[in-house]
Design a protein around this motif. Structure first.
Motif, PDB file in Angstrom:
ATOM      1  N   TYR A  73       0.830  -1.209   0.000  1.00 16.96           N
ATOM      2  CA  TYR A  73       0.000   0.000   0.000  1.00 16.96           C
ATOM      3  C   TYR A  73       0.866   1.261   0.000  1.00 16.96           C
ATOM      4  CZ  TYR A  73      -3.166   3.620   1.595  1.00 16.96           C
ATOM      5  OH  TYR A  73      -3.875   4.786   1.713  1.00 16.96           O
ATOM      6  N   LEU A  74       1.886   1.283   0.859  1.00 18.13           N
ATOM      7  CA  LEU A  74       2.757   2.464   0.934  1.00 18.13           C
ATOM      8  C   LEU A  74       3.560   2.658  -0.352  1.00 18.13           C
ATOM      9  CD1 LEU A  74       3.963   2.169   4.625  1.00 18.13           C
ATOM     10  CD2 LEU A  74       2.339   3.826   3.677  1.00 18.13           C
ATOM     11  N   LEU A  75       4.044   1.556  -0.931  1.00 19.93           N
ATOM     12  CA  LEU A  75       4.781   1.657  -2.195  1.00 19.93           C
ATOM     13  C   LEU A  75       3.878   2.146  -3.329  1.00 19.93           C
ATOM     14  CD1 LEU A  75       7.056  -1.508  -2.144  1.00 19.93           C
ATOM     15  CD2 LEU A  75       7.781   0.879  -2.077  1.00 19.93           C
ATOM     16  N   ALA A  76       2.669   1.629  -3.393  1.00 20.20           N
ATOM     17  CA  ALA A  76       1.742   2.062  -4.444  1.00 20.20           C
ATOM     18  C   ALA A  76       1.357   3.526  -4.262  1.00 20.20           C
ATOM     19  CB  ALA A  76       0.490   1.177  -4.434  1.00 20.20           C
ATOM     20  N   LYS A  77       1.186   3.934  -3.014  1.00 18.35           N
ATOM     21  CA  LYS A  77       0.828   5.335  -2.742  1.00 18.35           C
ATOM     22  C   LYS A  77       1.973   6.270  -3.101  1.00 18.35           C
ATOM     23  CE  LYS A  77      -1.314   8.036   0.877  1.00 18.35           C
ATOM     24  NZ  LYS A  77      -1.812   8.051   2.250  1.00 18.35           N
ATOM     25  N   ARG A  78       3.193   5.812  -2.854  1.00 19.30           N
ATOM     26  CA  ARG A  78       4.363   6.654  -3.155  1.00 19.30           C
ATOM     27  C   ARG A  78       4.674   6.685  -4.649  1.00 19.30           C
ATOM     28  NH1 ARG A  78       8.237   9.488  -0.874  1.00 19.30           N
ATOM     29  NH2 ARG A  78      10.371   9.332  -1.601  1.00 19.30           N
ATOM     30  N   CYS A  79       4.570   5.542  -5.305  1.00 21.52           N
ATOM     31  CA  CYS A  79       4.911   5.478  -6.727  1.00 21.52           C
ATOM     32  C   CYS A  79       3.830   6.073  -7.623  1.00 21.52           C
ATOM     33  CB  CYS A  79       5.175   4.035  -7.143  1.00 21.52           C
ATOM     34  SG  CYS A  79       6.617   3.327  -6.342  1.00 21.52           S
ATOM     35  N   TRP A  80       2.572   5.927  -7.224  1.00 16.29           N
ATOM     36  CA  TRP A  80       1.462   6.438  -8.034  1.00 16.29           C
ATOM     37  C   TRP A  80       0.532   7.280  -7.166  1.00 16.29           C
ATOM     38  CZ3 TRP A  80       2.221   0.929  -8.087  1.00 16.29           C
ATOM     39  CH2 TRP A  80       3.002   0.491  -9.160  1.00 16.29           C
ATOM     40  N   PRO A  81       0.966   8.489  -6.758  1.00 11.99           N
ATOM     41  CA  PRO A  81       0.148   9.283  -5.833  1.00 11.99           C
ATOM     42  C   PRO A  81      -1.174   9.755  -6.432  1.00 11.99           C
ATOM     43  CG  PRO A  81       2.055  10.528  -6.570  1.00 11.99           C
ATOM     44  CD  PRO A  81       2.217   9.138  -7.099  1.00 11.99           C
ATOM     45  N   THR A  82      -1.262   9.877  -7.733  1.00  5.78           N
ATOM     46  CA  THR A  82      -2.505  10.372  -8.334  1.00  5.78           C
ATOM     47  C   THR A  82      -3.312   9.267  -9.001  1.00  5.78           C
ATOM     48  OG1 THR A  82      -1.343  10.874 -10.394  1.00  5.78           O
ATOM     49  CG2 THR A  82      -1.503  12.642  -8.762  1.00  5.78           C
ATOM     50  N   TRP A  83      -2.947   8.034  -8.801  1.00  5.73           N
ATOM     51  CA  TRP A  83      -3.626   6.910  -9.434  1.00  5.73           C
ATOM     52  C   TRP A  83      -4.933   6.630  -8.692  1.00  5.73           C
ATOM     53  CZ3 TRP A  83      -1.927   1.165  -9.178  1.00  5.73           C
ATOM     54  CH2 TRP A  83      -2.570   0.443 -10.193  1.00  5.73           C
ATOM     55  N   ASN A  84      -6.054   7.011  -9.293  1.00  4.39           N
ATOM     56  CA  ASN A  84      -7.356   6.877  -8.635  1.00  4.39           C
ATOM     57  C   ASN A  84      -7.782   5.431  -8.466  1.00  4.39           C
ATOM     58  OD1 ASN A  84      -7.608   9.623  -8.437  1.00  4.39           O
ATOM     59  ND2 ASN A  84      -8.685   9.826 -10.377  1.00  4.39           N
ATOM     60  N   ALA A  85      -7.338   4.549  -9.348  1.00  2.00           N
ATOM     61  CA  ALA A  85      -7.755   3.149  -9.289  1.00  2.00           C
ATOM     62  C   ALA A  85      -6.941   2.331  -8.285  1.00  2.00           C
ATOM     63  CB  ALA A  85      -7.638   2.515 -10.665  1.00  2.00           C
ATOM     64  N   ARG A  86      -6.000   2.986  -7.593  1.00  2.00           N
ATOM     65  CA  ARG A  86      -5.159   2.260  -6.635  1.00  2.00           C
ATOM     66  C   ARG A  86      -6.033   1.699  -5.506  1.00  2.00           C
ATOM     67  NH1 ARG A  86      -2.227   6.415  -4.860  1.00  2.00           N
ATOM     68  NH2 ARG A  86      -3.580   6.657  -3.080  1.00  2.00           N
ATOM     69  N   PRO A  87      -5.902   0.410  -5.188  1.00  2.00           N
ATOM     70  CA  PRO A  87      -6.719  -0.158  -4.115  1.00  2.00           C
ATOM     71  C   PRO A  87      -6.302   0.383  -2.755  1.00  2.00           C
ATOM     72  CG  PRO A  87      -5.296  -1.837  -5.090  1.00  2.00           C
ATOM     73  CD  PRO A  87      -5.069  -0.572  -5.842  1.00  2.00           C
ATOM     74  N   GLY A  88      -7.256   0.442  -1.847  1.00  2.00           N
ATOM     75  CA  GLY A  88      -6.993   0.922  -0.497  1.00  2.00           C
ATOM     76  C   GLY A  88      -6.370  -0.149   0.378  1.00  2.00           C
ATOM     77  N   PHE A  89      -5.978   0.257   1.572  1.00  2.00           N
ATOM     78  CA  PHE A  89      -5.320  -0.661   2.504  1.00  2.00           C
ATOM     79  C   PHE A  89      -6.240  -1.808   2.903  1.00  2.00           C
ATOM     80  CE2 PHE A  89      -4.389  -1.946   6.887  1.00  2.00           C
ATOM     81  CZ  PHE A  89      -3.156  -2.528   6.674  1.00  2.00           C
ATOM     82  N   LEU A  90      -7.527  -1.529   3.088  1.00  2.00           N
ATOM     83  CA  LEU A  90      -8.454  -2.581   3.505  1.00  2.00           C
ATOM     84  C   LEU A  90      -8.542  -3.690   2.463  1.00  2.00           C
ATOM     85  CD1 LEU A  90     -10.456  -3.600   5.593  1.00  2.00           C
ATOM     86  CD2 LEU A  90     -12.233  -2.309   4.397  1.00  2.00           C
ATOM     87  N   VAL A  91      -8.652  -3.314   1.198  1.00  2.00           N
ATOM     88  CA  VAL A  91      -8.726  -4.312   0.130  1.00  2.00           C
ATOM     89  C   VAL A  91      -7.440  -5.132   0.083  1.00  2.00           C
ATOM     90  CG1 VAL A  91      -8.796  -4.594  -2.384  1.00  2.00           C
ATOM     91  CG2 VAL A  91     -10.388  -3.044  -1.260  1.00  2.00           C
ATOM     92  N   LEU A  92      -6.298  -4.470   0.205  1.00  2.00           N
ATOM     93  CA  LEU A  92      -5.023  -5.185   0.140  1.00  2.00           C
ATOM     94  C   LEU A  92      -4.831  -6.124   1.332  1.00  2.00           C
ATOM     95  CD1 LEU A  92      -2.698  -2.327  -1.161  1.00  2.00           C
ATOM     96  CD2 LEU A  92      -3.746  -4.200  -2.462  1.00  2.00           C
TER      97      LEU A  92
END
Length: 195
Positions: A73-92
């Motif tokens: 989750y932290l890597l995805a948030k850092r690498c793609w900060p504006t990616w709206n389709a990024r799954p949230g922590f709960l889903v992961l």
């Protein structure tokens, strides 16, 4: 253990259960929950290629699943900060933990509370036949895979129907057909597992 197909189906279901509109279609973001759903079995690479032997498979603990999903989750948030389709922590975290639930449903004992408790936990009954270790060309492998898939897919589809509040009337013929097939598979699985 549960089959790879069951773990992938659980990860995909969690992706499609998300609230966002992008999550209701095929998207690159579905790779993250699917990878996390199969991640606890990555220790097999050490067993197969490095011939390591583990006393307990610590990748099958809640701590491992939560740490791995937090890291992703932290890597995805850092690498793609504006990616709206990024799954949230709960889903992961649910995707990673779904692996443990499916393995327990086939009767596996797991070190869920490691490193706090060394005991392995298990369910008293196996609800799914699980993947057979007899090889990909054996009858038992395909029988168990077919039964596991047939038992799980209606449950995962029902989760999607309930989550998105899709009307049952629109899917009634398909639902009745699947329920008839599902009841036959439940009877067959029960006969196979408990005789």
């Amino acid at each position: 253990m549960s089959s790879l197909l069951a773990h992938v189906a659980a990860g995909l279901t969690l992706h499609f259960c998300r609230r966002e509109q992008q999550a209701r279609r095929w998207h690159a973001s579905m790779a993250l929950p699917v990878l996390l759903a199969i991640a606890p079995d990555f220790d097999y690479f050490g067993i197969w290629f490095l011939h390591l032997r583990y006393a307990q498979r610590y990748t099958h603990s809640l701590l491992f699943c939560l740490l791995l999903s937090s890291l992703v989750y932290l890597l995805a948030k850092r690498c793609w900060p504006t990616w709206n389709a990024r799954p949230g922590f709960l889903v992961l975290s649910l995707a990673a933990s779904s692996h443990l639930l499916l393995d327990m449903l086939v009767g596996r004992a797991l070190p869920l509370m490691w490193p706090f408790v060394d005991n392995e936990f298990f369910l008293p009954l196996a609800f799914l036949p699980g993947a057979s270790h007899t090889g990909i060309i054996s009858y038992a492998f395909w029988r168990n895979l077919f039964m596991e898939t047939g038992l799980l897919l209606p449950i995962l589809a029902a989760m999607l129907l309930l989550r998105h509040r899709w009307t049952l009337r629109a899917y009634l013929p398909e639902i009745l057909l699947v329920l008839a097939m599902w009841s036959g598979l439940v009877c067959a699985a029960g006969k196979m597992l408990y005789t």
